[in-house]
Design a protein around this motif. Structure first.
Motif, PDB file in Angstrom:
ATOM      1  N   ASP A 136      -6.064 -28.148  -4.438  1.00  0.00           N
ATOM      2  CA  ASP A 136      -6.776 -28.288  -3.335  1.00  0.00           C
ATOM      3  C   ASP A 136      -7.713 -27.175  -3.027  1.00  0.00           C
ATOM      4  O   ASP A 136      -8.871 -26.934  -2.519  1.00  0.00           O
ATOM      5  CB  ASP A 136      -5.911 -28.519  -2.293  1.00  0.00           C
ATOM      6  CG  ASP A 136      -4.843 -27.510  -2.095  1.00  0.00           C
ATOM      7  OD1 ASP A 136      -4.594 -26.574  -3.035  1.00  0.00           O
ATOM      8  OD2 ASP A 136      -4.442 -27.124  -1.143  1.00  0.00           O
ATOM      9  N   ILE A 137      -7.166 -25.877  -3.814  1.00  0.00           N
ATOM     10  CA  ILE A 137      -8.025 -24.920  -3.623  1.00  0.00           C
ATOM     11  C   ILE A 137      -9.064 -24.836  -4.518  1.00  0.00           C
ATOM     12  O   ILE A 137     -10.405 -24.295  -3.869  1.00  0.00           O
ATOM     13  CB  ILE A 137      -7.235 -23.362  -4.191  1.00  0.00           C
ATOM     14  CG1 ILE A 137      -5.990 -23.392  -3.356  1.00  0.00           C
ATOM     15  CG2 ILE A 137      -8.036 -22.354  -4.196  1.00  0.00           C
ATOM     16  CD1 ILE A 137      -6.199 -23.045  -2.032  1.00  0.00           C
ATOM     17  N   GLU A 138      -9.308 -25.549  -5.588  1.00  0.00           N
ATOM     18  CA  GLU A 138     -10.750 -25.839  -6.227  1.00  0.00           C
ATOM     19  C   GLU A 138     -11.490 -26.870  -5.329  1.00  0.00           C
ATOM     20  O   GLU A 138     -12.913 -26.630  -5.401  1.00  0.00           O
ATOM     21  CB  GLU A 138     -10.230 -26.476  -7.614  1.00  0.00           C
ATOM     22  CG  GLU A 138     -11.452 -26.872  -8.429  1.00  0.00           C
ATOM     23  CD  GLU A 138     -12.291 -25.725  -8.825  1.00  0.00           C
ATOM     24  OE1 GLU A 138     -13.561 -25.990  -9.271  1.00  0.00           O
ATOM     25  OE2 GLU A 138     -11.726 -24.582  -8.729  1.00  0.00           O
ATOM     26  N   LEU A 139     -10.970 -27.673  -4.799  1.00  0.00           N
ATOM     27  CA  LEU A 139     -11.420 -28.728  -3.926  1.00  0.00           C
ATOM     28  C   LEU A 139     -12.342 -27.938  -3.036  1.00  0.00           C
ATOM     29  O   LEU A 139     -13.521 -28.031  -2.567  1.00  0.00           O
ATOM     30  CB  LEU A 139     -11.013 -29.697  -3.397  1.00  0.00           C
ATOM     31  CG  LEU A 139     -10.387 -30.842  -4.461  1.00  0.00           C
ATOM     32  CD1 LEU A 139      -9.280 -31.789  -3.791  1.00  0.00           C
ATOM     33  CD2 LEU A 139     -11.139 -31.435  -5.096  1.00  0.00           C
ATOM     34  N   PHE A 140     -11.733 -26.908  -2.283  1.00  0.00           N
ATOM     35  CA  PHE A 140     -12.202 -26.071  -1.304  1.00  0.00           C
ATOM     36  C   PHE A 140     -13.236 -25.051  -1.958  1.00  0.00           C
ATOM     37  O   PHE A 140     -14.404 -24.927  -1.043  1.00  0.00           O
ATOM     38  CB  PHE A 140     -10.911 -25.156  -0.829  1.00  0.00           C
ATOM     39  CG  PHE A 140     -11.369 -24.019  -0.035  1.00  0.00           C
ATOM     40  CD1 PHE A 140     -11.817 -24.044   1.401  1.00  0.00           C
ATOM     41  CD2 PHE A 140     -11.578 -22.819  -0.277  1.00  0.00           C
ATOM     42  CE1 PHE A 140     -12.100 -22.954   2.401  1.00  0.00           C
ATOM     43  CE2 PHE A 140     -12.033 -21.600   0.182  1.00  0.00           C
ATOM     44  CZ  PHE A 140     -12.275 -21.550   1.535  1.00  0.00           C
ATOM     45  N   ALA A 141     -13.063 -24.626  -3.095  1.00  0.00           N
ATOM     46  CA  ALA A 141     -13.956 -23.576  -3.529  1.00  0.00           C
ATOM     47  C   ALA A 141     -15.334 -24.360  -3.894  1.00  0.00           C
ATOM     48  O   ALA A 141     -16.337 -23.802  -3.528  1.00  0.00           O
ATOM     49  CB  ALA A 141     -13.446 -23.190  -4.948  1.00  0.00           C
ATOM     50  N   ARG A 142     -15.262 -25.658  -4.197  1.00  0.00           N
ATOM     51  CA  ARG A 142     -16.401 -26.354  -4.504  1.00  0.00           C
ATOM     52  C   ARG A 142     -17.313 -26.926  -3.459  1.00  0.00           C
ATOM     53  O   ARG A 142     -18.576 -26.763  -3.342  1.00  0.00           O
ATOM     54  CB  ARG A 142     -16.005 -27.829  -5.395  1.00  0.00           C
ATOM     55  CG  ARG A 142     -15.472 -27.388  -6.679  1.00  0.00           C
ATOM     56  CD  ARG A 142     -15.217 -28.762  -7.585  1.00  0.00           C
ATOM     57  NE  ARG A 142     -14.797 -28.427  -8.719  1.00  0.00           N
ATOM     58  CZ  ARG A 142     -14.872 -29.195 -10.055  1.00  0.00           C
ATOM     59  NH1 ARG A 142     -15.725 -30.322 -10.026  1.00  0.00           N
ATOM     60  NH2 ARG A 142     -14.459 -28.728 -11.207  1.00  0.00           N
ATOM     61  N   GLU A 143     -16.887 -26.935  -2.194  1.00  0.00           N
ATOM     62  CA  GLU A 143     -17.164 -27.250  -0.981  1.00  0.00           C
ATOM     63  C   GLU A 143     -18.022 -25.984  -0.453  1.00  0.00           C
ATOM     64  O   GLU A 143     -18.985 -26.017  -0.021  1.00  0.00           O
ATOM     65  CB  GLU A 143     -16.291 -27.841  -0.116  1.00  0.00           C
ATOM     66  CG  GLU A 143     -15.902 -29.125  -0.405  1.00  0.00           C
ATOM     67  CD  GLU A 143     -16.957 -30.045  -0.541  1.00  0.00           C
ATOM     68  OE1 GLU A 143     -17.775 -30.247   0.459  1.00  0.00           O
ATOM     69  OE2 GLU A 143     -17.079 -30.745  -1.424  1.00  0.00           O
ATOM     70  N   ILE A 144     -17.297 -25.094  -0.641  1.00  0.00           N
ATOM     71  CA  ILE A 144     -17.878 -23.729   0.026  1.00  0.00           C
ATOM     72  C   ILE A 144     -19.105 -23.224  -0.728  1.00  0.00           C
ATOM     73  O   ILE A 144     -19.951 -22.756  -0.360  1.00  0.00           O
ATOM     74  CB  ILE A 144     -16.907 -22.436  -0.011  1.00  0.00           C
ATOM     75  CG1 ILE A 144     -15.802 -22.684   0.864  1.00  0.00           C
ATOM     76  CG2 ILE A 144     -17.665 -21.216   0.132  1.00  0.00           C
ATOM     77  CD1 ILE A 144     -15.970 -22.640   2.238  1.00  0.00           C
ATOM     78  N   ASN A 145     -18.859 -23.419  -2.180  1.00  0.00           N
ATOM     79  CA  ASN A 145     -19.972 -23.110  -3.154  1.00  0.00           C
ATOM     80  C   ASN A 145     -21.415 -23.821  -2.854  1.00  0.00           C
ATOM     81  O   ASN A 145     -22.488 -23.624  -3.103  1.00  0.00           O
ATOM     82  CB  ASN A 145     -19.558 -23.286  -4.467  1.00  0.00           C
ATOM     83  CG  ASN A 145     -18.680 -22.163  -4.796  1.00  0.00           C
ATOM     84  OD1 ASN A 145     -18.364 -21.155  -4.223  1.00  0.00           O
ATOM     85  ND2 ASN A 145     -17.822 -22.495  -6.049  1.00  0.00           N
ATOM     86  N   SER A 146     -20.992 -25.203  -2.462  1.00  0.00           N
ATOM     87  CA  SER A 146     -22.156 -26.268  -2.029  1.00  0.00           C
ATOM     88  C   SER A 146     -22.838 -25.751  -0.829  1.00  0.00           C
ATOM     89  O   SER A 146     -23.824 -26.561  -0.464  1.00  0.00           O
ATOM     90  CB  SER A 146     -21.487 -27.824  -2.295  1.00  0.00           C
ATOM     91  OG  SER A 146     -20.761 -28.011  -1.517  1.00  0.00           O
ATOM     92  N   THR A 147     -22.140 -25.235   0.048  1.00  0.00           N
ATOM     93  CA  THR A 147     -22.510 -25.015   1.308  1.00  0.00           C
ATOM     94  C   THR A 147     -23.987 -24.061   1.283  1.00  0.00           C
ATOM     95  O   THR A 147     -23.955 -23.155   0.670  1.00  0.00           O
ATOM     96  CB  THR A 147     -21.712 -24.369   2.203  1.00  0.00           C
ATOM     97  OG1 THR A 147     -20.208 -24.948   2.421  1.00  0.00           O
ATOM     98  CG2 THR A 147     -22.120 -23.944   3.718  1.00  0.00           C
ATOM     99  N   PRO A 148     -24.893 -24.535   2.061  1.00  0.00           N
ATOM    100  CA  PRO A 148     -26.228 -23.893   1.983  1.00  0.00           C
ATOM    101  C   PRO A 148     -25.894 -22.275   2.400  1.00  0.00           C
ATOM    102  O   PRO A 148     -25.212 -21.766   3.209  1.00  0.00           O
ATOM    103  CB  PRO A 148     -27.231 -24.241   3.259  1.00  0.00           C
ATOM    104  CG  PRO A 148     -26.705 -25.823   3.164  1.00  0.00           C
ATOM    105  CD  PRO A 148     -25.151 -25.553   2.891  1.00  0.00           C
ATOM    106  N   GLU A 149     -26.551 -21.292   1.708  1.00  0.00           N
ATOM    107  CA  GLU A 149     -26.351 -19.911   1.999  1.00  0.00           C
ATOM    108  C   GLU A 149     -26.490 -19.404   3.009  1.00  0.00           C
ATOM    109  O   GLU A 149     -25.670 -18.435   3.636  1.00  0.00           O
ATOM    110  CB  GLU A 149     -27.237 -19.018   0.922  1.00  0.00           C
ATOM    111  CG  GLU A 149     -26.910 -17.824   0.833  1.00  0.00           C
ATOM    112  CD  GLU A 149     -27.798 -16.993  -0.273  1.00  0.00           C
ATOM    113  OE1 GLU A 149     -27.717 -15.940  -0.532  1.00  0.00           O
ATOM    114  OE2 GLU A 149     -28.400 -17.538  -1.197  1.00  0.00           O
ATOM    115  N   ASN A 150     -27.382 -20.014   4.079  1.00  0.00           N
ATOM    116  CA  ASN A 150     -27.967 -19.556   5.438  1.00  0.00           C
ATOM    117  C   ASN A 150     -26.420 -19.812   6.308  1.00  0.00           C
ATOM    118  O   ASN A 150     -26.362 -19.184   7.392  1.00  0.00           O
ATOM    119  CB  ASN A 150     -29.059 -20.112   6.001  1.00  0.00           C
ATOM    120  CG  ASN A 150     -29.139 -21.543   5.988  1.00  0.00           C
ATOM    121  OD1 ASN A 150     -28.272 -22.060   5.344  1.00  0.00           O
ATOM    122  ND2 ASN A 150     -29.535 -21.998   7.287  1.00  0.00           N
TER     123      ASN A 150
END
Length: 466
Positions: free
Chosen positions: A99-113
């Motif tokens: 689940d941490i990897e799923l969390f990481a991918r969502e954070i990484n795909s969040t627009p930088e702003n």
């Protein structure tokens, strides 16, 4: 709750239907994935069916269509005890994640702003206290904080990302073993000592799993590393030489160059090359002992990295209320004080508790780790008496054969006898549950064990205050 969109229109298998597995399944489904679930426990499968999920054993699936296998972190994914689902994934070249990897991918795909800040904490001991302390300091400063991971709430159950939010995530070696793309603005390794070898197989694998917390950092990020053990000292030296991120060493017994130290319960800042006293931790009543000095040093370094002032951080440290099940004071009756340290699931963790008191009555036992209580022998002379329970009781009795001790079947029996013995002395007494063991022989987890102890102590106090 998160909606995991990075697997939209893809098929994903989920094994292990406890809290993290079901939350992962719900988050994947919400994000548009086709999810197949399995657990070897029939009751867990029935619960998932009632929630509307597809339950299928994985050999019934077309492996070519499965993009990932999401595993519960406690399930072995390699070695002689490898779980059949992990073996199936390896045979079919299916990535195994958590689940941490799923969390990481969502954070990484969040627009930088609008991307939030992330702080991750790992270590053999002290990571829960440090996680809770960091979250408290940030909340005390008015920040939007979401705390979870291996503590309290699963990461995918936390509120979704938004600008200004700060995720404070406790990360176990099991979780880090299943994580490849996690990028942390602040990554912390408090300490490393032997633990969980039955899962990882070797100390080298355990250390490597812990170090995954730093894997994707860049030169703008902070790596906060405890250097009081050889593994941490080696890592700090390596990362400093690479210059690939900002490294802040921390210690609970020595001054460190360009770092934060706790010496005799005083917090020192040596980040500029000149030591400045920051705080007197004797006044931080929820953080007794040298080990908590290391936790405070890590929290101070992390919160400063996020941008808080020294004064604001110290204020948060001083009004921190403590962590349940970690040297938690339960209550007092007459001259007798009770402490709950159920989170001490190995000898190193119990050493921190035993070192925090001049003399005590020690309640210990459960499912022993490989080294048992051998590393604690230096503390035996200061223990008035030991009260042993659970699967490890007879083994520990042999360790303590030259010291006062007694064996019991249950924690409740051990606690009652410790109280009776303490009353008879008429002196000030400390009764401390610090098991030095896992809980799985009699309890579902250390929280359940600690809650049982709290209930027993509260019952004792209630009966004797009438």
């Amino acid at each position: 709750m998160f909606s995991v969109t990075t697997y939209k229109n893809k098929e994903v298998a989920v094994f292990g239907l406890g809290r993290s597995g079901l939350t992962a399944a719900e988050a994947l489904h919400a994000g548009g994935a086709k999810v197949y679930l399995w657990d070897d426990n029939e009751k867990a499968r029935d619960k998932s069916i009632n929630l509307g999920f597809d339950i299928k054993k994985f050999d019934e699936l077309d492996a070519n269509n499965i993009s990932a296998l999401v595993m519960s972190p406690g399930v072995p994914i390699y070695g002689p005890k490898i779980n059949w689902a992990a073996a199936w994934a390896h045979e079919n070249d299916i990535p195994i994640i958590g689940d941490i990897e799923l969390f990481a991918r969502e954070i990484n795909s969040t627009p930088e702003n609008i991307r939030p800040k992330t702080i991750g904490i790992t270590g053999t001991n002290g990571k829960s206290t440090t996680t809770a302390l960091i979250a408290h300091i940030l909340q005390n400063a008015g920040r939007d904080v979401r705390m979870g991971g291996n503590i309290g709430t699963g990461v995918l159950s936390l509120a979704p990302p938004k600008a200004g939010a700060i995720y404070v995530i406790e990360l176990s070696s099991y979780q880090l073993d299943l994580t490849k793309s996690l990028h942390l603005d602040v990554a912390i390794q408090i300490n490393v000592s032997e633990d969980h070898i039955e899962r990882h197989g070797t100390m080298e694998r355990y250390v490597a799993a812990k170090r995954n917390i730093f894997a994707n950092q860049n030169s703008e990020d902070y790596a906060i590393i405890g250097v009081d053990d050889d593994f941490g000292e080696e890592l700090a030296t390596l990362l400093m030489a690479k210059g690939s991120r900002r490294v802040i060493p921390i210690s609970s017994g020595q001054f460190v160059t360009c770092g934060i130290s706790s010496i005799n319960q005083f917090l020192w800042d040596n980040s500029s090359g000149r030591a400045n006293k920051i705080a007197d931790l004797h006044n931080a009543l929820a953080l007794p002992g040298n080990h908590n000095g290391q936790n405070a040093a890590a929290a101070f370094a992390a919160c400063r990295a996020i941008g808080l002032s020294d004064e604001t951080i110290v204020e948060g440290i001083m009004n921190f209320g403590g962590l349940k099940h970690r040297l938690q004071k339960i209550g007092t009756i007459g001259k007798i004080q009770f402490y709950n340290d159920s989170k001490a699931t190995n000898a190193d963790a119990s050493a921190q508790a035993l070192n925090s008191f001049p003399r005590l009555r020690w309640i210990a036992g459960g499912q022993a780790k490989s080294d048992g209580i051998d590393p604690l022998s230096r503390f035996f002379p200061k223990i008035a008496k030991s009260y042993l329970f659970g699967a490890a009781a007879e083994r520990f009795s042999n360790n303590l054969k030259n010291f006062p001790h007694e064996v019991f079947e249950t924690l409740a029996q051990a606690t009652q006898k410790a109280y009776q013995d303490a009353i008879e002395t008429g002196d000030e007494e400390l009764i401390v549950l610090s098991p030095a063991c896992a809980s799985f022989d009699q309890y579902s987890d250390f929280e359940a064990r600690g809650d049982d102890f709290i209930n027993v102590v509260n019952d004792i106090i209630a009966k004797n205050q009438k």
